[in-house]
Design a protein around this motif. Sequence first.
Motif, PDB file in Angstrom:
ATOM      1  N   GLU A  20       0.832  -1.200   0.000  1.00 39.00           N
ATOM      2  CA  GLU A  20       0.000   0.000   0.000  1.00 39.00           C
ATOM      3  C   GLU A  20       0.869   1.254   0.000  1.00 39.00           C
ATOM      4  O   GLU A  20       0.553   2.233  -0.683  1.00 39.00           O
ATOM      5  CB  GLU A  20      -0.937  -0.006   1.205  1.00 39.00           C
ATOM      6  CG  GLU A  20      -1.932   1.140   1.194  1.00 39.00           C
ATOM      7  CD  GLU A  20      -2.942   1.060   2.330  1.00 39.00           C
ATOM      8  OE1 GLU A  20      -3.502   2.119   2.655  1.00 39.00           O
ATOM      9  OE2 GLU A  20      -3.149  -0.029   2.884  1.00 39.00           O
ATOM     10  N   GLN A  53       2.138   1.747  -3.533  1.00 39.53           N
ATOM     11  CA  GLN A  53       1.057   2.246  -4.386  1.00 39.53           C
ATOM     12  C   GLN A  53       0.827   3.735  -4.139  1.00 39.53           C
ATOM     13  O   GLN A  53       0.720   4.521  -5.087  1.00 39.53           O
ATOM     14  CB  GLN A  53      -0.234   1.469  -4.124  1.00 39.53           C
ATOM     15  CG  GLN A  53      -0.191   0.027  -4.570  1.00 39.53           C
ATOM     16  CD  GLN A  53      -1.431  -0.741  -4.169  1.00 39.53           C
ATOM     17  OE1 GLN A  53      -2.376  -0.183  -3.612  1.00 39.53           O
ATOM     18  NE2 GLN A  53      -1.429  -2.035  -4.445  1.00 39.53           N
ATOM     19  N   ASN A  54       0.779   4.124  -2.864  1.00 40.31           N
ATOM     20  CA  ASN A  54       0.577   5.541  -2.533  1.00 40.31           C
ATOM     21  C   ASN A  54       1.734   6.393  -3.017  1.00 40.31           C
ATOM     22  O   ASN A  54       1.530   7.529  -3.462  1.00 40.31           O
ATOM     23  CB  ASN A  54       0.366   5.713  -1.026  1.00 40.31           C
ATOM     24  CG  ASN A  54      -0.975   5.174  -0.577  1.00 40.31           C
ATOM     25  OD1 ASN A  54      -1.927   5.135  -1.346  1.00 40.31           O
ATOM     26  ND2 ASN A  54      -1.043   4.726   0.667  1.00 40.31           N
TER      27      ASN A  54
END
Length: 119
Positions: free
Chosen positions: A26, A29-30
């Motif tokens: 995550e 991705q961010n």
Amino acid sequence: MKYMLLIHQADVPTPRDPEAWAKLSEDEQNAVYRDYQAINETPGVTAGLQLQDPETATTVRVENGETLTTDGPFVAVKEAIGGYLIFEADDLDAAIELAARIPAARLGGAIEVRPIAEW
């Protein structure tokens, strides 16, 4: 001078490929989202467009006055361009610096920096 930055996606995970995208954490991705947002907010950058998958391409040639079409890209799919942007910069070094910030460059793809001809 204006430069076109051609984004060669290779096997870089993108949100359009949920299975590959899920392989990134995550946080990764961010970071990709933040990096593209920052790049698009950089003075001199004109955001381009993301292209559909290479398999959707049609290659056009004209031989002896006849238009010939071939389904798919001319280059190997792994080398296909996934998108582009335009960057007005003082010099090539500035364009290279911006290209190095594009997530695809660090995730297995490559960025081709090419000056735009101004006649």
